[in-house]
Motif scaffolding. Structure first.
Motif, PDB file in Angstrom:
ATOM      1  N   GLY A 182      68.676  37.938  36.800  1.00  0.00           N
ATOM      2  CA  GLY A 182      68.709  36.991  38.022  1.00  0.00           C
ATOM      3  C   GLY A 182      70.240  36.823  38.542  1.00  0.00           C
ATOM      4  O   GLY A 182      71.164  37.740  38.000  1.00  0.00           O
ATOM      5  N   TRP A 183      70.263  35.945  39.319  1.00  0.00           N
ATOM      6  CA  TRP A 183      71.655  35.673  40.032  1.00  0.00           C
ATOM      7  C   TRP A 183      72.450  34.627  38.896  1.00  0.00           C
ATOM      8  O   TRP A 183      72.331  33.648  38.564  1.00  0.00           O
ATOM      9  CB  TRP A 183      71.335  35.165  41.367  1.00  0.00           C
ATOM     10  N   CYS A 184      73.336  35.412  38.279  1.00  0.00           N
ATOM     11  CA  CYS A 184      74.041  34.761  37.057  1.00  0.00           C
ATOM     12  C   CYS A 184      75.436  34.562  37.557  1.00  0.00           C
ATOM     13  O   CYS A 184      76.399  35.565  38.168  1.00  0.00           O
ATOM     14  CB  CYS A 184      73.907  35.677  35.974  1.00  0.00           C
TER      15      CYS A 184
ATOM     16  N   ALA B 225      72.777  45.139  44.517  1.00  0.00           N
ATOM     17  CA  ALA B 225      71.363  44.608  44.625  1.00  0.00           C
ATOM     18  C   ALA B 225      71.375  43.303  45.710  1.00  0.00           C
ATOM     19  O   ALA B 225      71.345  42.499  44.991  1.00  0.00           O
ATOM     20  CB  ALA B 225      70.769  44.097  43.169  1.00  0.00           C
ATOM     21  N   ASP B 226      71.304  43.814  46.831  1.00  0.00           N
ATOM     22  CA  ASP B 226      71.032  42.664  47.902  1.00  0.00           C
ATOM     23  C   ASP B 226      69.485  41.985  47.668  1.00  0.00           C
ATOM     24  O   ASP B 226      68.773  42.500  46.940  1.00  0.00           O
ATOM     25  CB  ASP B 226      71.613  42.915  49.123  1.00  0.00           C
ATOM     26  N   ARG B 227      69.199  40.953  48.407  1.00  0.00           N
ATOM     27  CA  ARG B 227      68.016  40.419  48.262  1.00  0.00           C
ATOM     28  C   ARG B 227      66.831  41.472  48.716  1.00  0.00           C
ATOM     29  O   ARG B 227      65.725  41.416  47.919  1.00  0.00           O
ATOM     30  CB  ARG B 227      67.880  39.341  49.100  1.00  0.00           C
ATOM     31  N   LYS B 228      67.022  42.549  49.524  1.00  0.00           N
ATOM     32  CA  LYS B 228      66.155  43.494  49.900  1.00  0.00           C
ATOM     33  C   LYS B 228      65.892  44.306  48.667  1.00  0.00           C
ATOM     34  O   LYS B 228      64.502  44.692  48.411  1.00  0.00           O
ATOM     35  CB  LYS B 228      66.734  44.095  51.291  1.00  0.00           C
ATOM     36  N   LEU B 229      66.963  44.747  48.123  1.00  0.00           N
ATOM     37  CA  LEU B 229      66.679  45.522  46.899  1.00  0.00           C
ATOM     38  C   LEU B 229      66.132  45.084  45.624  1.00  0.00           C
ATOM     39  O   LEU B 229      65.058  45.250  44.942  1.00  0.00           O
ATOM     40  CB  LEU B 229      67.967  46.172  46.443  1.00  0.00           C
ATOM     41  N   VAL B 230      66.580  43.707  45.567  1.00  0.00           N
ATOM     42  CA  VAL B 230      65.546  42.799  44.459  1.00  0.00           C
ATOM     43  C   VAL B 230      64.316  42.769  44.796  1.00  0.00           C
ATOM     44  O   VAL B 230      63.565  42.741  43.694  1.00  0.00           O
ATOM     45  CB  VAL B 230      66.297  41.423  44.220  1.00  0.00           C
ATOM     46  N   HIS B 231      64.020  42.478  46.046  1.00  0.00           N
ATOM     47  CA  HIS B 231      62.505  42.494  46.402  1.00  0.00           C
ATOM     48  C   HIS B 231      61.709  43.474  45.981  1.00  0.00           C
ATOM     49  O   HIS B 231      60.644  43.832  45.424  1.00  0.00           O
ATOM     50  CB  HIS B 231      62.353  41.894  47.795  1.00  0.00           C
ATOM     51  N   GLU B 232      62.422  44.766  46.323  1.00  0.00           N
ATOM     52  CA  GLU B 232      61.855  46.000  45.803  1.00  0.00           C
ATOM     53  C   GLU B 232      61.695  46.258  44.411  1.00  0.00           C
ATOM     54  O   GLU B 232      60.673  46.778  43.902  1.00  0.00           O
ATOM     55  CB  GLU B 232      62.635  47.034  46.592  1.00  0.00           C
ATOM     56  N   TRP B 233      62.671  45.722  43.723  1.00  0.00           N
ATOM     57  CA  TRP B 233      62.471  46.042  42.161  1.00  0.00           C
ATOM     58  C   TRP B 233      61.285  44.968  41.793  1.00  0.00           C
ATOM     59  O   TRP B 233      60.780  45.296  40.937  1.00  0.00           O
ATOM     60  CB  TRP B 233      63.790  45.443  41.613  1.00  0.00           C
ATOM     61  N   ASN B 234      61.227  43.676  42.324  1.00  0.00           N
ATOM     62  CA  ASN B 234      60.243  42.991  42.003  1.00  0.00           C
ATOM     63  C   ASN B 234      58.671  43.602  41.985  1.00  0.00           C
ATOM     64  O   ASN B 234      57.868  43.539  41.291  1.00  0.00           O
ATOM     65  CB  ASN B 234      59.867  41.555  43.079  1.00  0.00           C
ATOM     66  N   THR B 235      58.572  44.569  42.731  1.00  0.00           N
ATOM     67  CA  THR B 235      57.346  45.432  42.940  1.00  0.00           C
ATOM     68  C   THR B 235      57.205  46.659  42.219  1.00  0.00           C
ATOM     69  O   THR B 235      56.380  46.755  41.460  1.00  0.00           O
ATOM     70  CB  THR B 235      57.165  45.798  44.343  1.00  0.00           C
TER      71      THR B 235
ATOM     72  N   PRO C 103      58.492  36.165  32.198  1.00  0.00           N
ATOM     73  CA  PRO C 103      57.221  35.739  32.844  1.00  0.00           C
ATOM     74  C   PRO C 103      57.372  34.583  34.005  1.00  0.00           C
ATOM     75  O   PRO C 103      56.470  34.461  34.869  1.00  0.00           O
ATOM     76  CB  PRO C 103      56.420  35.322  31.566  1.00  0.00           C
ATOM     77  N   ASP C 104      58.383  33.986  33.873  1.00  0.00           N
ATOM     78  CA  ASP C 104      58.771  32.955  34.857  1.00  0.00           C
ATOM     79  C   ASP C 104      59.131  33.285  36.080  1.00  0.00           C
ATOM     80  O   ASP C 104      59.404  32.469  36.941  1.00  0.00           O
ATOM     81  CB  ASP C 104      59.483  31.613  34.371  1.00  0.00           C
ATOM     82  N   TRP C 105      59.471  34.747  36.111  1.00  0.00           N
ATOM     83  CA  TRP C 105      60.308  35.155  37.459  1.00  0.00           C
ATOM     84  C   TRP C 105      59.615  34.643  38.751  1.00  0.00           C
ATOM     85  O   TRP C 105      60.496  34.221  39.741  1.00  0.00           O
ATOM     86  CB  TRP C 105      60.887  36.596  37.214  1.00  0.00           C
ATOM     87  N   PRO C 106      58.466  35.202  38.935  1.00  0.00           N
ATOM     88  CA  PRO C 106      57.738  34.774  40.078  1.00  0.00           C
ATOM     89  C   PRO C 106      57.836  33.119  40.687  1.00  0.00           C
ATOM     90  O   PRO C 106      57.748  33.047  41.809  1.00  0.00           O
ATOM     91  CB  PRO C 106      56.191  35.174  39.791  1.00  0.00           C
ATOM     92  N   ASP C 107      57.671  32.341  39.434  1.00  0.00           N
ATOM     93  CA  ASP C 107      57.837  31.034  39.893  1.00  0.00           C
ATOM     94  C   ASP C 107      59.103  30.451  40.420  1.00  0.00           C
ATOM     95  O   ASP C 107      59.395  29.768  41.303  1.00  0.00           O
ATOM     96  CB  ASP C 107      57.470  30.241  38.776  1.00  0.00           C
ATOM     97  N   ARG C 108      60.372  31.221  39.980  1.00  0.00           N
ATOM     98  CA  ARG C 108      61.685  30.764  40.524  1.00  0.00           C
ATOM     99  C   ARG C 108      62.309  31.888  41.377  1.00  0.00           C
ATOM    100  O   ARG C 108      63.395  31.611  41.942  1.00  0.00           O
ATOM    101  CB  ARG C 108      62.630  30.662  39.111  1.00  0.00           C
TER     102      ARG C 108
ATOM    103  N   GLU D  42      61.838  32.813  44.387  1.00  0.00           N
ATOM    104  CA  GLU D  42      62.005  32.473  45.983  1.00  0.00           C
ATOM    105  C   GLU D  42      63.043  31.435  46.107  1.00  0.00           C
ATOM    106  O   GLU D  42      64.043  31.566  46.949  1.00  0.00           O
ATOM    107  CB  GLU D  42      60.754  31.836  46.446  1.00  0.00           C
ATOM    108  N   SER D  43      63.112  30.402  45.126  1.00  0.00           N
ATOM    109  CA  SER D  43      64.247  29.506  45.280  1.00  0.00           C
ATOM    110  C   SER D  43      65.502  29.765  44.826  1.00  0.00           C
ATOM    111  O   SER D  43      66.575  29.414  45.498  1.00  0.00           O
ATOM    112  CB  SER D  43      63.770  28.124  44.175  1.00  0.00           C
ATOM    113  N   GLU D  44      65.546  30.840  43.874  1.00  0.00           N
ATOM    114  CA  GLU D  44      66.821  31.368  43.328  1.00  0.00           C
ATOM    115  C   GLU D  44      67.174  32.319  44.550  1.00  0.00           C
ATOM    116  O   GLU D  44      68.618  32.130  44.892  1.00  0.00           O
ATOM    117  CB  GLU D  44      66.719  31.999  42.044  1.00  0.00           C
ATOM    118  N   ALA D  45      66.492  33.125  44.994  1.00  0.00           N
ATOM    119  CA  ALA D  45      67.126  34.017  45.979  1.00  0.00           C
ATOM    120  C   ALA D  45      67.497  33.285  47.419  1.00  0.00           C
ATOM    121  O   ALA D  45      68.556  33.535  47.751  1.00  0.00           O
ATOM    122  CB  ALA D  45      65.856  34.887  46.556  1.00  0.00           C
ATOM    123  N   ALA D  46      67.100  32.053  47.654  1.00  0.00           N
ATOM    124  CA  ALA D  46      67.331  31.065  48.883  1.00  0.00           C
ATOM    125  C   ALA D  46      68.611  30.613  48.577  1.00  0.00           C
ATOM    126  O   ALA D  46      69.616  30.404  49.430  1.00  0.00           O
ATOM    127  CB  ALA D  46      66.481  30.212  48.999  1.00  0.00           C
ATOM    128  N   ARG D  47      68.924  30.112  47.319  1.00  0.00           N
ATOM    129  CA  ARG D  47      69.961  29.279  46.616  1.00  0.00           C
ATOM    130  C   ARG D  47      71.202  30.183  46.745  1.00  0.00           C
ATOM    131  O   ARG D  47      72.288  29.913  47.017  1.00  0.00           O
ATOM    132  CB  ARG D  47      69.740  28.836  45.594  1.00  0.00           C
TER     133      ARG D  47
END
Length: 232
Positions: A111-113, A179-189, A200-205, A207-212
């Protein structure tokens, strides 16, 4: 400007480094090394090399028998003062190539660390243009010790060796600044199964972490990418 791009894993993408290279009008020679495509024997005909990441570890020669040749190639680029950039696994391979110790496991970040620049990093021509502390995308389990003589540029609370420089323009960067947000979104798939198993909690967090954190991380990552391309 001709750049060798070594892919070590499927679906990783070039992200912001690709954008910066395109801005500079670079010609890319992309080799799918993980899929058996041969590497060039030397750096002849190239101005720089980009070593991308992957899910394997940097000591996995049995499964990826091209690794030793890739280490030799990275050393050749560096010896001839040609720019090299290794990201994530690429940084671990560069550390190995120049005498660092690869440490398998025990350094998980996802994630964004947060990452912090060292004193050397703050004045480095590539990393010195970002804030002393910033968030950037991470995805790794392994780490490494710095190669002898390397400038230590960045660290985190989990992995001290987040970025280093050898010579003028050989950079190993553990975090995924490409890895910008576009690439991270691609990795999610592309890596949905692996993420579901290990985060396992990544789908829940997500969107909020990407926005923040995403906008600031994207800006920092593009600045780093452009600065490295500027050294070529």
């Amino acid at each position: 400007m001709r750049v060798l791009v070594v892919h070590n894993y499927p679906a990783t993408g070039l992200g912001q480094v690709g954008a910066a290279l395109a801005e500079a009008g670079a010609e890319l020679d992309q080799r799918m090394a993980h899929d058996g495509e041969a590497l060039p024997a030397t750096s002849d005909g190239y101005d720089a090399a980009l070593l991308l990441g992957g899910g394997q570890n940097a000591l996995a020669d049995e499964a990826y028998p091209y690794f030793p040749a890739l280490l030799d190639l990275a050393r050749d680029f560096t010896a001839r003062d040609k720019a090299v950039l290794g990201i994530c696994l690429g940084s671990q391979l560069l550390a190995r190539a120049f005498g660092g110790e690869n440490r398998i496991g025990g350094a998980r970040e996802f994630g964004w660390c947060p990452v912090s620049l060292t004193g050397e990093g703050a004045v480095d021509p590539v990393l010195g243009g970002v804030a002393p502390e910033f968030r950037i995308f991470q995805w790794h389990d392994d780490t490494f010790t710095l190669p002898p003589g390397a400038a230590h540029l960045a660290s985190s609370g989990v992995a001290n060796s987040q970025a280093f420089r050898l010579g003028r323009a050989t950079y190993g960067v553990q975090f995924h600044f490409e890895a910008d947000r576009k690439l991270v979104h691609e990795w999610n798939t592309a890596f949905a199964g692996t993420i579901a198993e290990r985060q396992p909690d990544w789908p829940d967090r997500y969107e909020s972490e990407a926005a923040r954190h995403g906008p600031g991380a994207d800006a920092a990552g593009l600045a780093i990418a452009r600065a490295w391309v500027g050294l070529i």
